[in-house]
Design a protein around this motif. Structure first.
Motif, PDB file in Angstrom:
ATOM      1  N   VAL A 168      33.394   7.410  74.456  1.00 17.72           N
ATOM      2  CA  VAL A 168      33.667   7.964  73.132  1.00 17.72           C
ATOM      3  C   VAL A 168      32.411   8.718  72.714  1.00 17.72           C
ATOM      4  CG1 VAL A 168      34.245   7.469  70.741  1.00 17.72           C
ATOM      5  CG2 VAL A 168      35.173   6.035  72.566  1.00 17.72           C
ATOM      6  N   ILE A 169      32.572  10.008  72.433  1.00 22.02           N
ATOM      7  CA  ILE A 169      31.438  10.845  72.051  1.00 22.02           C
ATOM      8  C   ILE A 169      31.615  11.288  70.613  1.00 22.02           C
ATOM      9  CG2 ILE A 169      30.211  12.994  72.487  1.00 22.02           C
ATOM     10  CD1 ILE A 169      31.122  12.784  75.393  1.00 22.02           C
ATOM     11  N   ASN A 170      30.601  11.033  69.799  1.00 21.60           N
ATOM     12  CA  ASN A 170      30.543  11.542  68.434  1.00 21.60           C
ATOM     13  C   ASN A 170      29.608  12.746  68.464  1.00 21.60           C
ATOM     14  OD1 ASN A 170      32.164   9.476  67.451  1.00 21.60           O
ATOM     15  ND2 ASN A 170      30.416   8.154  67.069  1.00 21.60           N
ATOM     16  N   ALA A 171      30.181  13.931  68.392  1.00 25.23           N
ATOM     17  CA  ALA A 171      29.398  15.158  68.520  1.00 25.23           C
ATOM     18  C   ALA A 171      28.572  15.418  67.263  1.00 25.23           C
ATOM     19  CB  ALA A 171      30.324  16.332  68.780  1.00 25.23           C
ATOM     20  N   HIS A 172      27.471  16.132  67.452  1.00 26.81           N
ATOM     21  CA  HIS A 172      26.640  16.529  66.325  1.00 26.81           C
ATOM     22  C   HIS A 172      26.322  18.017  66.433  1.00 26.81           C
ATOM     23  CE1 HIS A 172      23.213  16.180  69.112  1.00 26.81           C
ATOM     24  NE2 HIS A 172      23.787  15.063  69.499  1.00 26.81           N
TER      25      HIS A 172
ATOM     26  N   PRO B  99      34.556  -0.946  78.069  1.00 25.88           N
ATOM     27  CA  PRO B  99      35.232  -1.309  79.318  1.00 25.88           C
ATOM     28  C   PRO B  99      36.752  -1.149  79.186  1.00 25.88           C
ATOM     29  CG  PRO B  99      33.660  -3.004  78.679  1.00 25.88           C
ATOM     30  CD  PRO B  99      33.756  -2.044  77.532  1.00 25.88           C
ATOM     31  N   ASN B 100      37.390  -0.711  80.273  1.00 22.01           N
ATOM     32  CA  ASN B 100      38.846  -0.588  80.273  1.00 22.01           C
ATOM     33  C   ASN B 100      39.426  -1.144  81.562  1.00 22.01           C
ATOM     34  OD1 ASN B 100      39.114   1.271  82.401  1.00 22.01           O
ATOM     35  ND2 ASN B 100      38.986   3.013  81.077  1.00 22.01           N
ATOM     36  N   THR B 101      40.719  -1.310  81.587  1.00 24.08           N
ATOM     37  CA  THR B 101      41.409  -1.784  82.785  1.00 24.08           C
ATOM     38  C   THR B 101      42.361  -0.732  83.324  1.00 24.08           C
ATOM     39  OG1 THR B 101      43.126  -2.771  81.414  1.00 24.08           O
ATOM     40  CG2 THR B 101      41.284  -4.186  82.066  1.00 24.08           C
ATOM     41  N   ALA B 102      42.225   0.505  82.868  1.00 27.82           N
ATOM     42  CA  ALA B 102      43.139   1.576  83.260  1.00 27.82           C
ATOM     43  C   ALA B 102      42.904   2.054  84.688  1.00 27.82           C
ATOM     44  CB  ALA B 102      43.008   2.753  82.298  1.00 27.82           C
ATOM     45  N   GLY B 103      41.710   1.834  85.235  1.00 26.64           N
ATOM     46  CA  GLY B 103      41.434   2.274  86.592  1.00 26.64           C
ATOM     47  C   GLY B 103      40.906   3.689  86.671  1.00 26.64           C
ATOM     48  N   SER B 104      40.762   4.367  85.545  1.00 25.03           N
ATOM     49  CA  SER B 104      40.159   5.693  85.533  1.00 25.03           C
ATOM     50  C   SER B 104      39.353   5.857  84.257  1.00 25.03           C
ATOM     51  CB  SER B 104      41.227   6.783  85.623  1.00 25.03           C
ATOM     52  OG  SER B 104      42.024   6.776  84.470  1.00 25.03           O
ATOM     53  N   CYS B 105      38.284   6.605  84.371  1.00 25.21           N
ATOM     54  CA  CYS B 105      37.415   6.856  83.223  1.00 25.21           C
ATOM     55  C   CYS B 105      38.137   7.805  82.265  1.00 25.21           C
ATOM     56  CB  CYS B 105      36.116   7.480  83.716  1.00 25.21           C
ATOM     57  SG  CYS B 105      34.846   7.558  82.471  1.00 25.21           S
ATOM     58  N   ARG B 106      38.121   7.473  80.982  1.00 29.83           N
ATOM     59  CA  ARG B 106      38.777   8.309  79.975  1.00 29.83           C
ATOM     60  C   ARG B 106      37.755   8.760  78.948  1.00 29.83           C
ATOM     61  NH1 ARG B 106      43.685   4.348  78.475  1.00 29.83           N
ATOM     62  NH2 ARG B 106      41.897   3.009  78.128  1.00 29.83           N
ATOM     63  N   LEU B 107      38.079   9.841  78.248  1.00 28.96           N
ATOM     64  CA  LEU B 107      37.151  10.441  77.301  1.00 28.96           C
ATOM     65  C   LEU B 107      37.799  10.596  75.940  1.00 28.96           C
ATOM     66  CD1 LEU B 107      34.421  11.963  76.826  1.00 28.96           C
ATOM     67  CD2 LEU B 107      35.648  14.042  77.446  1.00 28.96           C
ATOM     68  N   GLY B 108      37.054  10.250  74.897  1.00 34.19           N
ATOM     69  CA  GLY B 108      37.464  10.486  73.525  1.00 34.19           C
ATOM     70  C   GLY B 108      36.347  11.227  72.818  1.00 34.19           C
ATOM     71  N   ILE B 109      36.685  12.258  72.050  1.00 31.63           N
ATOM     72  CA  ILE B 109      35.678  13.077  71.389  1.00 31.63           C
ATOM     73  C   ILE B 109      36.009  13.175  69.903  1.00 31.63           C
ATOM     74  CG2 ILE B 109      34.594  15.350  71.260  1.00 31.63           C
ATOM     75  CD1 ILE B 109      35.529  15.797  74.157  1.00 31.63           C
ATOM     76  N   THR B 110      34.997  12.964  69.057  1.00 27.69           N
ATOM     77  CA  THR B 110      35.155  13.196  67.625  1.00 27.69           C
ATOM     78  C   THR B 110      34.128  14.231  67.188  1.00 27.69           C
ATOM     79  OG1 THR B 110      33.652  11.423  67.009  1.00 27.69           O
ATOM     80  CG2 THR B 110      35.974  10.846  67.179  1.00 27.69           C
ATOM     81  N   VAL B 111      34.605  15.214  66.432  1.00 24.26           N
ATOM     82  CA  VAL B 111      33.727  16.240  65.876  1.00 24.26           C
ATOM     83  C   VAL B 111      34.142  16.411  64.423  1.00 24.26           C
ATOM     84  CG1 VAL B 111      32.834  18.578  66.106  1.00 24.26           C
ATOM     85  CG2 VAL B 111      33.686  17.389  68.125  1.00 24.26           C
ATOM     86  N   THR B 112      33.287  16.007  63.505  1.00 26.29           N
ATOM     87  CA  THR B 112      33.635  16.072  62.089  1.00 26.29           C
ATOM     88  C   THR B 112      33.422  17.478  61.536  1.00 26.29           C
ATOM     89  OG1 THR B 112      31.415  15.498  61.336  1.00 26.29           O
ATOM     90  CG2 THR B 112      32.924  13.671  61.788  1.00 26.29           C
TER      91      THR B 112
END
Length: 84
Positions: free
Chosen positions: A52-56, A5-18
């Motif tokens: 937050v997406i942890n890619a595979h 959950p956030n209070t920014a007012g917009s959906c944000r995306l974080g991506i990790t790819v090892t």
């Protein structure tokens, strides 16, 4: 995929790819595809969540429509679980 959950007012995306996923070209291709899916479906997503997406590895092998369907299905499941 995780949702926070956030209070920014917009959906944000974080991506990790090892590096286990592959070389730089493959990792960047996966990130580009995920960002594009997020950009095209941003209006459908809950504006009060950070994703937050942890890619595979298998993400690079899927076609675009299959990856988008999985993204939206997983997001809907996460949103339902956070509402209750």
């Amino acid at each position: 995929m995780f949702a926070i959950p956030n209070t920014a007012g917009s959906c944000r995306l974080g991506i990790t790819v090892t590096r286990k996923v592959g070389g730089a070209v493959r990792r960047n291709r996966i990130k580009r595809r995920l960002r594009d899916i997020f950009r095209r479906n941003r209006q459908r997503l809950n504006p009060h969540l950070d994703l937050v997406i942890n890619a595979h590895r298998t993400m690079d092998e899927r076609d675009a429509s299959g990856l988008e369907h999985e993204f939206l299905h997983t997001f809907a499941r996460l949103a339902r679980s956070l509402e209750s």
